[in-house]
Design an enzyme around this catalytic site. Structure first.
Site, PDB file in Angstrom:
ATOM      1  N   ASP A  20     115.856 -74.160  13.834  1.00  0.00           N
ATOM      2  CA  ASP A  20     114.505 -73.655  14.054  1.00  0.00           C
ATOM      3  C   ASP A  20     114.265 -72.534  13.032  1.00  0.00           C
ATOM      4  OD1 ASP A  20     112.057 -72.985  15.387  1.00  0.00           O
ATOM      5  OD2 ASP A  20     113.126 -71.368  16.406  1.00  0.00           O
ATOM      6  N   TYR A  21     113.013 -72.139  12.877  1.00  0.00           N
ATOM      7  CA  TYR A  21     112.694 -71.102  11.886  1.00  0.00           C
ATOM      8  C   TYR A  21     112.436 -69.746  12.543  1.00  0.00           C
ATOM      9  CZ  TYR A  21     110.748 -68.856   7.755  1.00  0.00           C
ATOM     10  OH  TYR A  21     110.516 -67.986   6.725  1.00  0.00           O
ATOM     11  N   ASP A  22     111.251 -69.561  13.135  1.00  0.00           N
ATOM     12  CA  ASP A  22     110.902 -68.279  13.739  1.00  0.00           C
ATOM     13  C   ASP A  22     111.782 -67.973  14.946  1.00  0.00           C
ATOM     14  OD1 ASP A  22     108.215 -67.393  12.365  1.00  0.00           O
ATOM     15  OD2 ASP A  22     108.038 -69.539  12.741  1.00  0.00           O
ATOM     16  N   ASP A 200     115.504 -70.829  19.516  1.00  0.00           N
ATOM     17  CA  ASP A 200     115.352 -69.695  20.424  1.00  0.00           C
ATOM     18  C   ASP A 200     114.284 -69.881  21.494  1.00  0.00           C
ATOM     19  OD1 ASP A 200     112.741 -67.623  19.580  1.00  0.00           O
ATOM     20  OD2 ASP A 200     113.188 -69.378  18.362  1.00  0.00           O
TER      21      ASP A 200
END
Length: 247
Positions: A20-22, A200
């Site tokens: 995932d990124y953010d 997250d």
């Protein structure tokens, strides 16, 4: 967990890393466009992708143009918009059809919520609408988000939509669009004897669910909260440390 994971990674013959990124690779920012990756992170991702028999994929809920702007110059595949779009061999394509007509019914609801809660804003993506309240006064933002979800619920049932109550964001999209579908697409034509999946937010739980019974998968939740992931890391910094230890 870490020592075994690193050992399995180096012994595996075909590896898949889903990130995932953010909130996973970069910390959340008050304005989404400010969440730019550091040169050090980009260098680590490039090295990791260049590891023998390793496929690294960024799997994000971001609009595909946004995530492409952050990491699109890297020679990696990217899944965007919660699995609705994918970039393979530097070419973007849709995995899910959507006429976007449903947005006409949802936009007015989000607009009213924005007018009634200072500091909130709407983000339109190709396949979803997101109402962000990260910049609102905390109590007001939480209260407004609960009211918004209640109002949206009746509308989404009629239009076959799904509401995601994420990290200071309420997102609406068509049912059947999620990171689990994107993960299944990546697994469809390949057998991986090592899979690392890190995320997250609640949207990452669909990815974890797909991998729950895969004995070759290491799923990691970043931060607190209930999760289907097998393991947990405290924050973004711990994620970066782990990725660098794989190199």
């Amino acid at each position: 967990m870490k020592e075994l994971l690193i050992e399995k990674f180096h012994k595996a013959g075909n590896k898949l890393i889903l990130l995932d990124y953010d909130g996973t690779l970069v910390d959340y920012k008050m304005a989404p466009q400010e969440a730019t990756p550091s040169k050090k992170l980009l260098a680590s991702l490039l090295k990791l992708n260049g590891s023998p028999n390793t496929k690294l994929v960024i799997i994000s809920g971001r609009a595909y143009q946004d995530i492409d702007g952050f990491v699109g110059h890297l020679p990696i595949d990217i899944v965007a918009e919660h699995g609705a779009m994918i970039r393979e061999n530097e070419i973007w394509k849709e995995l899910v059809p959507d006429d976007e007509i449903w947005k006409q019914s949802v936009f007015p609801i989000l607009n009213r919520a924005t007018e009634n809660c200072s500091g909130t804003f709407i983000e339109e993506k190709r396949f979803s609408l997101a109402w962000h309240y990260r910049n609102a006064e905390p109590e007001n933002g939480i209260s407004a988000s609960r009211k918004l979800i209640a109002v949206l619920s009746a509308k989404t049932q009629v239009l076959n939509l799904k509401i995601t109550d994420g990290n200071k964001v309420v997102e609406v999209k068509k049912k059947g669009i999620d990171k689990g579908k994107g993960t299944l697409y990546l697994l469809e034509n390949n057998h991986y004897d090592f899979i690392l999946s890190i995320g997250d937010d609640k949207t990452d739980e669909d990815m974890f669910e797909v991998l729950a019974n895969n004995s070759n998968a290491y799923t990691i939740k970043v931060g607190d909260g209930n999760t289907l992931a097998k393991y947990r890391l405290e924050n973004v910094q711990n994620v970066i440390v782990l990725l660098n230890e794989l190199l």
